[in-house]
Write an enzyme that holds these catalytic residues in place. Sequence first.
Site, PDB file in Angstrom:
ATOM      1  N   ASP A  84       0.812  -1.216   0.000  1.00 32.06           N
ATOM      2  CA  ASP A  84       0.000   0.000   0.000  1.00 32.06           C
ATOM      3  C   ASP A  84       0.848   1.270   0.000  1.00 32.06           C
ATOM      4  OD1 ASP A  84      -2.039  -1.818   0.315  1.00 32.06           O
ATOM      5  OD2 ASP A  84      -2.886  -0.884   2.107  1.00 32.06           O
ATOM      6  N   HIS A 230       3.633  -2.103   3.310  1.00 31.18           N
ATOM      7  CA  HIS A 230       3.595  -0.683   2.930  1.00 31.18           C
ATOM      8  C   HIS A 230       4.899  -0.286   2.264  1.00 31.18           C
ATOM      9  CE1 HIS A 230       0.483  -0.803   6.116  1.00 31.18           C
ATOM     10  NE2 HIS A 230      -0.120   0.056   5.322  1.00 31.18           N
TER      11      HIS A 230
END
Length: 263
Positions: A84, A230
């Site tokens: 992400d 992430h």
Amino acid sequence: MTDPETPQQTLHRIPVQPWRWLPWLIASQLLVLLLWWQLGWGWGLAALVASHALFVVPVFLPNSRFYAPVVSHLPGPAVWLTIDDGPSDDTLPILDLLDRYDAQATFFMVGERAAARPELVREVLRRGHDLGNHSHSHPQSRFWALGPARMAQEIGACQQALAAIAGEPPRWYRSVVGMTNPFVGAALKRHDLARVGWSARGFDGVGCEPDKVVARIGRDLAPGAIVLLHEGSGHGHNLAIIQAVLQQLQAQGLSARLPRATA
Ligand SMILES: [Zn+2]
């Protein structure tokens, strides 16, 4: 749903009735009024608080299906790596790592960041990975409370930005901080997006300690896992975390593939 010939369809579940919660909300509030009127304010207030909790709590449960369907686990032996918040300065080194470990991933990108660095988006695709919608501006602290117009804009603008670069819009969506409020479903339906949750996460937010993050992810690495990772985080440990997860996958004999290849 049950057609074995189209396994992708079973995973890619677009909300069919994104407003189905609305009649229940109205009915619950009528019930609150009835209780208040018949039994007094004590019962009425308790019912009011309980009914609101019923509609608010699912917003904060990343794998809750209350407001929209969600994929939180895959059939088959492979693991789905999801990364992400990009694109970022980490994107290219992450692509090199994925190549080195023969792994594929879906990058859930922020529309504004993608529009600012389209060459990174194209490189992700060129190397055989996939894109997902992760909102246009990533309004982290307010995402859960966005109204219908702003939510439609966040999801729609990201979809547009990614489609303009990639040539086609993404099919997958992930809520910011996993929060899916009542207005997400309608936007997903409009853009044929399926929501993706996760089954393995490391809580690599504030105060990130890479070893602990990797240990937490590692506990849930298993066939069919969806791993939340992430890039570009302020703590600067994303690369180390991703490398450690790839090492662990290799040690466990698990492969990281895109969902259409796993089913
Ligand atoms: Zn995010």
